[in-house]
Design an enzyme around this catalytic site. Sequence first.
Site, PDB file in Angstrom:
ATOM      1  N   GLU A 171       0.804  -1.224   0.000  1.00 38.07           N
ATOM      2  CA  GLU A 171       0.000   0.000   0.000  1.00 38.07           C
ATOM      3  C   GLU A 171       0.836   1.274   0.000  1.00 38.07           C
ATOM      4  OE1 GLU A 171      -0.649  -2.623   1.841  1.00 38.07           O
ATOM      5  OE2 GLU A 171      -2.616  -3.286   1.153  1.00 38.07           O
ATOM      6  N   HIS A 191     -11.497  -4.803   9.526  1.00 39.48           N
ATOM      7  CA  HIS A 191     -11.984  -4.547   8.168  1.00 39.48           C
ATOM      8  C   HIS A 191     -13.286  -3.756   8.150  1.00 39.48           C
ATOM      9  CE1 HIS A 191      -8.935  -7.333   6.930  1.00 39.48           C
ATOM     10  NE2 HIS A 191      -9.323  -7.324   5.665  1.00 39.48           N
TER      11      HIS A 191
END
Lengths: 327, 325
Positions: B60, B129
Site C-alpha cells: 500500500e 476490516h
Amino acid sequence: MKPAAQALDKRSLVDFYRQMRLLRIFEERAAEQYMRGRVRGFLHLYIGEEAIAAGAISTLEPQDYIATHYRDHGHALARGLDPKVVMAELFGKVTGCSKGMGGSMHLFDASRNFMGGYAIVGGQLPLAVGLGLAASYLKENRVVLCILGDGALNEGEFHESMNLAAIWRLPVVFLCENNLYGMGSPVKEVFAAADEIYRIVEPYHIPSSQVDGMDVLAVREAMEGVVGRVRDGGGPYFLEALTYRFRGHSMADPSEYRSKEEEAFWQKRDPVAKHRQFLLANGIASEAELETIGQGVEEQVEEAIRFAEESPDPAPEALYENLYANP
Amino acid sequence: MPTITYREAVSRALREALREDERMYILGEDVGAYGGAYAVTRGFLQEFGPRRIMEAPISESAIVGTGTGSALGGLHPVIEIMTINFSLLAMDQIVNHAAKIRYMSGGQFSVPLILRTVTGGGAQLGATHSQSFEGWFASVPGLKVVVPATPYDALGLFRAVRQERDPVVFVEHILLYSTRGEVPEEPYVVPLGVADIKRPGDQFTIVAYSRMVLVALAAAEELAKRGINAEVVDLRCLRPLDIETVLQSVQRTGRALVVEEAWKTGGFGAEIASQIQERAFDSLDAPVLRVAGADVPMPYSRELERAAIPGPAAVVQAVETALGK
C-alpha cells in the site's frame, strides 16, 4: 589514471574540485549560521560525502529527475541550484528555493527537476518509482536518480519500491549513500548484511555494485555506466557508495558514538583533499589555481549568506498560500 | 430517469475519465483481471489494457507513493486502496508526502492524485476490516475528502474530483455499492464543498455523510410518522466542508444532531458539532447531539455489530428524547 579522468578535460576535472569545495564551504558556513541562531530546525551536514553528489549528478541530463533524502544541500548545489536560494531556504526566507516553506530538509526546484528532499526515511523511494513510471508511461527520455541513505534499507518501503521498480523495469538509479550510521546506529549492528549491502537487491533481480564514495572520479565512472545502462532501457540499478559524514547526524549531535580512530581513518580519505591531490600530482592544476578557486567559492558563499540575511521573510498571507491549487 | 447502482456510478465515472484523459491510469490491488475487490473495475483491463489498468502487489505504501511520484511526473493517477483499513499502511505517503508537497515546495509542484477507497462496517468483516477513517484524512490540510452517499453524487463528485490538482481521498461505502438511485444521462457535475439537503424539514437538522445519509433519511421518515419534520443535510465532502448549509439549516430548525459511523471519540461529528455551537449558538434551542459508532473495535457477531453501528432507531430515539417525547 582512471578512464573517467582520461575522458574528462581539464575544465571538468577542475570543476569537480570547485563544486566539492563549494559543498564543503557552504556546509561549514551554514553550521556557523546555525550556531548564531539564524538557521534553525534540523541541519544535516553533507561534509565528507561531497564526492557522491558531485560525481553522480554530473552524469545526469537536465530532463532527468532527482528525488533525495533530508541531507540534501549537497545534492541541490550539485544540481545547479544557486547557493543563494539554498542558503535563503535555510534562513526561512521567501527567496529560498522552497519560498521558506520547506527548510533544510525539504529543498525543491521544479526548474531543475529537483523533485525534493524528503525527511521521512525511505519516503522518496516510491516517489522515485512513480517518477520512473511517468517517464516510462509518457515514453520520455528521463532517468530518475533516487538518493537514499543506509538507514532506508530497513524500511518496508524500500523493499516495496525495489519490487515495483523491478517488475516494471523502470529507469531508476537507486544511489545509496552508505555513511555507516543511521543517526547514531552503526549499520553493522542494525542491518543483517552490512558488509555487502548492495547485494540486498539481488532477490529482486536488480543489478548492483559498490563504489568508493570518497573518490569523485570513481563515482563519476561508476555512475556513467549505470546511467547509460538505465537510460538504454536496462531497468533499475542499485549503486552503493561507501562514505562517511565527518560531522554528527545533525547539528544537534555531538557524535560521541564514534571512535577517534575511526574518524581519523576516514578523515585521511577526505574527498576534497583527495581530488586536490590528484589534480596537483597529475599537473592538471596548480596550487595557485586551486587557491583562486577556493577564494571564489568562499566569496560565493559569503554572498549567499548576505543574500539570505537581506531577503524578506514570507509575508503573513503566505501562511495559507499554496495549500491547494483550488482551495 | 434511469436508475443505476452506486457501483455502476463509480464505474461509469472511472470509465469516462479514462476515455477522456490519456494521462489517467488506475493502480491498485486486484484492479485488473479480478475486476476490483468490489467489482468496480470489472472489464476495465479488457477495455483499456495493462498500461492503463495496472495490477499492484500488496504494497500500500509504495502504491500510494508511486501514484504521488507519477503525479509529479505529469500523470493523473487513480490509486485504489482496497479498503480504508489498509490505508493505515500508506499513511506516511498520504499524510507526509502527497498532502504536503505543494505547500512545502512553495507551490512549485502539484499532486493530482485520486485515492479511491472503501469505508465502513456492516458486512461482518470484524474489527480490522470495518473501520471509518475518512474523518482522520479530513483533518489533514492539503487533502480533500469526498464521501458520496448516492449514485448521483458519486458520479457527479468524481467528475469534479477529476478537475482537481491536489490529492483527493474519494471514499466509497461498502454497503452502498448495491444501492440504486436516479442518474441522468446528460452530463452534470457536483462541485466539491457543497452540501446537499436530501430532505427538507423545519424542526430538527440531522447532519450525515456517506451511508449514514440513508440512515438519517430512514429515521426522518419514521419521525415524520410521529409528527416530527426533520431536515437531512448530506455533507458530501468533509474537506472542503460546507458548514454554511449546515448553519443555515440549524438557524431554521434550532436543533441539530450529527450522525456518523466512525467512533464517537474524536470523530468528525465532534468537529461539526463544535462548529455549529461556535457559529450558531444563538440559534440553538438545545445542545447539539451526536449519534456515532460505538467506541469499541467492531465485533464480528451479527447482533453486536448491529448494536455498534448507528441505525435509524438510534437516531429516532435521540431526536425524540431531545424533544422531550
